[in-house]
Design a protein around this motif. Structure first.
Motif: not given
Length: 114
Positions: A3-11, A17-19
């Motif tokens: 599993q590779l689970v991404e998080s932290g995206g958004g508007l 900045s985003l991480r």
């Protein structure tokens, strides 16, 4: 099970900045080059950055000086710090693991807009 689970995206607004985070499991993380790719609507998937098992990092020219990739082997985590975001950074961002096999996450959406 891999599993590779991404998080932290958004508007985020331009200049912001985003991480992004990627949590990995099910394979020998420390032996794999971990990376990030992105795909914008109507465009092909493109390389963003990667970091080797020896912590050597590579970046696409379009993100050099703005994005930073990092990893923590004991935590099995990869991060992509994105600064000075531009509208053209809007895309789905995918975490990858490359070694004996290649793995991909499901992606997290980043939208840069005012």
């Amino acid at each position: 099970q891999v599993q590779l689970v991404e998080s932290g995206g958004g508007l985020v607004q331009p200049g912001g900045s985003l991480r992004l985070s990627c949590a990995a499991s099910g394979f020998t993380f420390r032996d794999y080059t971990m990376g990030w790719y992105r795909q914008a609507p109507g465009k092909e998937r493109e390389f963003v950055a990667d970091i080797s098992s020896g912590f050597s990092a590579n970046y696409a020219d379009s993100v050099k000086g703005r994005f930073t990739i990092s990893r923590d082997n004991p935590k099995r985590m990869v991060w992509l710090q994105m600064n000075s975001l531009k509208s053209e950074d809007t895309a789905g961002y995918y975490c990858t693991g490359a070694g004996n096999l290649e793995y991909w996450g499901q992606g997290t959406q980043v939208t840069v807009s005012s």
